[in-house]
Design an enzyme around this catalytic site. Structure first.
Site, mmCIF file in Angstrom:
data_model
loop_
_atom_site.group_PDB
_atom_site.id
_atom_site.type_symbol
_atom_site.label_atom_id
_atom_site.label_comp_id
_atom_site.label_asym_id
_atom_site.label_seq_id
_atom_site.Cartn_x
_atom_site.Cartn_y
_atom_site.Cartn_z
ATOM 1 N N HIS A 60 24.263 -86.895 -53.413
ATOM 2 C CA HIS A 60 23.868 -86.075 -52.272
ATOM 3 C C HIS A 60 23.219 -86.972 -51.227
ATOM 4 C CE1 HIS A 60 24.335 -81.805 -53.853
ATOM 5 N NE2 HIS A 60 24.776 -82.583 -54.823
ATOM 6 N N CYS A 90 21.838 -77.721 -53.862
ATOM 7 C CA CYS A 90 21.623 -77.068 -55.152
ATOM 8 C C CYS A 90 20.732 -75.847 -54.974
ATOM 9 C CB CYS A 90 20.970 -78.044 -56.139
ATOM 10 S SG CYS A 90 20.564 -77.305 -57.729
ATOM 11 N N HIS A 96 28.036 -88.532 -58.456
ATOM 12 C CA HIS A 96 27.987 -87.301 -57.653
ATOM 13 C C HIS A 96 26.717 -87.418 -56.798
ATOM 14 C CE1 HIS A 96 28.695 -82.825 -57.210
ATOM 15 N NE2 HIS A 96 27.451 -82.954 -56.741
ATOM 16 N N ARG A 116 33.540 -75.600 -54.373
ATOM 17 C CA ARG A 116 32.573 -75.093 -55.364
ATOM 18 C C ARG A 116 31.148 -75.499 -54.972
ATOM 19 N NH1 ARG A 116 28.476 -77.014 -58.574
ATOM 20 N NH2 ARG A 116 29.723 -78.856 -59.047
ATOM 21 N N ASP A 117 30.836 -76.764 -55.123
ATOM 22 C CA ASP A 117 29.475 -77.233 -54.844
ATOM 23 C C ASP A 117 29.134 -77.105 -53.370
ATOM 24 O OD1 ASP A 117 27.012 -78.385 -55.102
ATOM 25 O OD2 ASP A 117 27.711 -80.391 -55.546
ATOM 26 N N ASN A 144 26.327 -82.734 -50.118
ATOM 27 C CA ASN A 144 26.965 -83.852 -50.795
ATOM 28 C C ASN A 144 27.347 -84.922 -49.780
ATOM 29 O OD1 ASN A 144 27.812 -82.828 -53.751
ATOM 30 N ND2 ASN A 144 27.969 -81.122 -52.325
#
Length: 295
Positions: free
Chosen positions: A209, A240, A207, A15-16, A249
């Site tokens: 990065h 993002c 979470h 997803r991310d 990430n």
């Protein structure tokens, strides 16, 4: 060092990790990759996002991906859901868990969700309520906890306000996002020390990065503060779409390597994880930021 014996890695790569890729990754490749991840021993994979394709074209095949993956017993398959329409699709796809998201900073929230923070609350509340009624667990993401690309430093009272509101809605866990990778270990210590005065550390996740190469250092601080859940993306994929300069990430294999060297259990097989990382790097057809992939 006082460290946990075991931590959970929540894989957000499908997803991310893919949401910001310009090259569209085929549904077949996504499904194959997720199936590989399911065989690594990880027990949580965020597979897609039920956001309107206009906003995230890279994940326009969310329904097909959810329908085609092989679901392995013991693995939670989750998806990001922005609103009630997205929830309908996620429930129809029988996802195990729903994630909702918003920012701690007003400007990033406007860019990302097209609503103010206060106007976002009712939308997410409807999603959380609907998901819980359907028997699904709900996880919350708070972006820009450690810094905003538009506003700079984000006041801790803003982080607390958003986090508290999500818990009031009924989420079981809030993942604190260093969306643009600006956090440093001292800041991480300060923020977590302040948040643990209000919230249980066992209900918080990180979470991170790795924009400035600080993610592993910040992870270590999180571990010393009792955080036992960390989001990551295989290969160091991600970024993002609404945060200029945000890079990937923390790479799952880099995180796993550090944890294994420190004798902290994750249940994940390193070799299988590396095979999954090599697979997606080949599919994307460019070098990924992962340090383990460069060895």
């Amino acid at each position: 060092m006082d460290l946990p014996n075991k931590v959970q890695i929540k894989e957000v790569g499908p997803r991310d990790g893919l949401q910001n890729e310009r090259k569209f990754i085929s549904t077949e490749a996504k499904v194959e990759w997720i199936n590989q991840l399911s065989e690594t021993g990880m027990n949580y994979i965020e597979i897609t996002s039920f956001v309107h394709p206009k906003w995230i074209p890279a994940l326009c095949d969310a329904v097909d991906v959810a329908a085609q993956i092989k679901r392995k017993k013991g693995v939670t398959y989750a998806a990001l859901v922005p609103n009630s329409k997205g929830l309908e699709k996620a429930l129809a796809a029988n996802l195990d868990e729903i994630s909702v998201f918003m920012s701690a900073s007003e400007t990033h929230n406007l860019k990302n969700i097209n609503k103010s923070i206060n106007n976002t609350f009712p939308v997410l509340e409807e999603v959380v309520k609907g998901a819980l009624s359907a028997g699904k667990k709900v996880r919350g993401y708070v972006s820009t906890v450690f810094g905003c690309p538009y506003e700079g430093v984000v006041p801790l009272h803003s982080v607390k306000k958003v986090t508290n509101k999500l818990f009031e809605m009924g989420v079981y866990e809030v993942s604190l996002g260093d969306t643009i990778g600006v956090a440093n270990p001292q800041q991480m210590e300060t923020v977590l020390t302040e948040l643990e005065k209000t919230f249980s550390v066992s209900s918080l996740a990180l979470h991170l990065h790795d924009t400035r190469g600080m993610a592993l250092a910040n992870t270590l601080v999180g571990l010393t503060k009792g955080i036992t859940v960390f989001d990551s993306a295989v290969g160091g994929l991600g970024g993002c779409p609404y945060a200029k300069g945000a890079s990937g990430n923390i790479a799952t294999e880099d995180l796993l390597h550090m944890l294994q060297e420190m004798k902290i259990d994750t249940g994940i097989d390193f070799d299988r994880l590396m095979n999954a990382a090599k697979y997606i790097e080949k599919i994307i057809d460019k070098p990924l930021p992962s340090r383990q992939l460069k060895l």
